[in-house]
Design a protein around this motif. Structure first.
Motif, mmCIF file in Angstrom:
data_model
loop_
_atom_site.group_PDB
_atom_site.id
_atom_site.type_symbol
_atom_site.label_atom_id
_atom_site.label_comp_id
_atom_site.label_asym_id
_atom_site.label_seq_id
_atom_site.Cartn_x
_atom_site.Cartn_y
_atom_site.Cartn_z
ATOM 1 N N CYS A 351 0.875 -1.167 0.000
ATOM 2 C CA CYS A 351 0.000 0.000 0.000
ATOM 3 C C CYS A 351 0.912 1.216 0.000
ATOM 4 C CB CYS A 351 -0.897 0.012 1.232
ATOM 5 S SG CYS A 351 -2.054 -1.373 1.329
ATOM 6 N N SER A 352 0.930 1.945 -1.091
ATOM 7 C CA SER A 352 1.888 3.046 -1.243
ATOM 8 C C SER A 352 1.417 4.291 -0.500
ATOM 9 C CB SER A 352 2.099 3.374 -2.719
ATOM 10 O OG SER A 352 2.969 4.478 -2.853
ATOM 11 N N ILE A 353 2.077 4.577 0.596
ATOM 12 C CA ILE A 353 1.750 5.769 1.382
ATOM 13 C C ILE A 353 2.058 7.023 0.564
ATOM 14 C CG2 ILE A 353 2.263 7.062 3.491
ATOM 15 C CD1 ILE A 353 3.052 4.378 4.781
ATOM 16 N N TYR A 354 3.232 7.045 -0.045
ATOM 17 C CA TYR A 354 3.653 8.241 -0.788
ATOM 18 C C TYR A 354 2.689 8.557 -1.922
ATOM 19 C CZ TYR A 354 6.381 11.622 -3.345
ATOM 20 O OH TYR A 354 6.764 12.777 -3.986
ATOM 21 N N LEU A 355 2.372 7.562 -2.744
ATOM 22 C CA LEU A 355 1.513 7.822 -3.903
ATOM 23 C C LEU A 355 0.092 8.180 -3.478
ATOM 24 C CD1 LEU A 355 2.687 5.066 -6.412
ATOM 25 C CD2 LEU A 355 3.271 7.501 -6.387
ATOM 26 N N THR A 356 -0.420 7.536 -2.449
ATOM 27 C CA THR A 356 -1.765 7.873 -1.967
ATOM 28 C C THR A 356 -1.802 9.299 -1.449
ATOM 29 O OG1 THR A 356 -2.107 5.563 -1.336
ATOM 30 C CG2 THR A 356 -3.632 7.182 -0.435
#
Length: 463
Positions: A351-356
């Protein structure tokens, strides 16, 4: 096995980009596939599915331990630092039981005891800096964060052992301070002890010295227990699992290393970014100071923690520059459908924190620092999750946010600062996280009016 939206770039080039410029790599991929894509990176298997759509993230995190399980083996990148018995390495019921043992010291009344401690450490660190001379804000926040760890977690305030641990932790973390040296954590084949002067050999000897100090501290505490101590080590030594067993020395050592590594540089980096943005954008600093001054007669650590604009500034710092790129990896346990794609068991997900946090549909103009976002809207835990989520969310996130807010408030209310370098700060890989490349160079230009009464502890409700 068919995987969703595989990137076309050759695997070798993807791995190289992931090491050298992980943010650029993820952003370029998200331009093609904004919700889900399959990448070839190193450290967690050959192929990884990156997910950045809140609906899919909710599906993954609410089905933790069921459809999507966290596998400790996938965190082997951190094993050399944390050890085999860290909560991050454990799986299934063992992880659940350990987490339950570790949670109490990070909430409620225990947190209150650390409030004035954090304020005092921050004030002391700034008071030692000369006016008019540039300094690294990141170095200072690392110093503050490490002191908080040593005092709140270990109960160490002074003495030779305290100084040795402090010195060695700094040296060990500096061993992975660039994309190149970070490769030693990512690539197991580089982890060869070829002597004292080689990078990995030096790291192993520093780790051995730290272990010696930690085990000595644990042994002394076992011989002379103090039921009145409120530091986290003392509390962990007193807890028992469902079978009445206490944590072993090695389990204590690994959890202490986890708290130092996961709670030291991460919090320090977040605080450095908050200082950067509040001075890169003067209007943000003025609003923050106005809030602190408005409540100056009733400010204490707990009330600072609750201030809306202080909270918004800290949240926006963690949104725009999350310390971790992604949550801990999950593995598909049974055939599932995610965003219209069918995933087979064994598929590894991030789950990409940065992209979200940089989705324009969630955060308009995502590259701009706008704390007001968090005053105008309540984001879900699948839209804003700087500390991860689900069963593997960061245990120490309440302490980290508490520390971040108190340090920011203490520094800004007592000192006038300015950026020494007008150029925009950039991200750089540091170990398995991200940090400011130029370390946020600042200078003290003066002191604000004394506010001694504002940060004093008074009786307040629990967090």
């Amino acid at each position: 096995m068919s995987l969703p939206n595989p990137l076309k770039t050759p695997s070798f080039l993807q791995k190289l980009q992931w090491i050298v410029d992980p943010v650029g790599y993820m952003e370029k991929a998200a331009q093609q596939y904004p919700d889900i894509f399959t990448a070839s990176v190193v450290g967690f298997g050959d192929t990884i599915v990156f997910v950045s759509h809140p609906q899919a993230i909710q599906e993954i995190l609410t089905n933790d331990r069921q459809k999507f399980a966290a596998i400790g083996e996938l965190n082997r990148t951190l094993q050399p630092l944390l050890g085999d018995y860290s909560v991050l390495m454990l799986e299934s019921d063992r992880h659940k039981q350990r987490r339950q043992l570790l949670m109490p010291p990070f909430h409620g009344e225990r947190m209150r005891a650390y409030g004035q401690l954090i304020c005092n450490i921050a004030e002391k660190a700034l008071a030692q800096l000369p006016q008019g001379k540039p300094f690294s804000a990141w170095t200072i926040t690392r110093e503050i964060s490490l002191q908080v760890i040593l005092q709140a977690v270990f109960g160490l305030y002074e003495g030779e052992r305290c100084q040795q641990i402090k010195h060695l932790i700094g040296l060990m973390m500096d061993a992975f301070d660039s994309p190149l040296t970070s490769s030693f954590l990512i690539f197991p084949f580089l982890q060869k002890d070829l002597g004292t002067w080689t990078p990995w050999g030096k790291f192993l000897r520093q780790r051995q010295q730290i272990d010696k100090l930690l085990y000595a501290e644990i042994a002394e505490r076992r011989q002379q227990p103090d039921s009145n101590s409120v530091d986290i080590l003392s509390l962990l030594m007193s807890v028992r699992d469902e079978e009445g067993k206490k944590l072993t020395d090695q389990e204590l050592r690994d959890e202490l290393m986890t708290l130092m590594i996961a709670g030291h540089e991460t919090t320090a980096t977040a605080m450095a970014w908050a200082l950067y943005w509040t001075h890169y954008m003067p209007q943000v600093r003025e609003k923050l100071l106005a809030e602190l001054d408005r409540f100056s007669d009733s400010l204490d650590p707990i009330n600072i923690f609750r201030l809306p604009y202080v909270t918004a500034v800290c949240n926006e710092s963690l949104r725009i520059h999350p310390i971790a790129f992604f949550t801990l990896p999950r593995v598909v346990q049974e055939p599932v459908e995610l965003l219209g794609h069918y995933l087979e068991p064994g598929t590894v997900l991030f789950c990409s924190i940065y992209l979200t946090h940089h989705r324009a549909d969630l955060y308009p103009q995502p590259k701009q620092f706008q704390p007001e976002r968090f005053l105008e809207r309540q984001f879900s835990t699948y839209e804003f999750f700087p500390f991860g989520g689900g069963a593997r969310g960061c245990i120490g996130q309440a302490l980290a946010m508490f520390e971040m807010k108190l340090v920011l408030a203490t520094i800004l209310s007592g000192y006038q600062l300015a950026l020494a370098d007008p150029q925009p700060e950039k991200l750089q890989r540091r170990g398995v996280g991200l940090a400011p490349a130029r370390e946020v160079q600042m200078v003290i230009t003066g002191q604000r009016a004394s506010r001694e009464s504002q940060l004093s502890m008074v009786a307040t409700p629990a967090l």
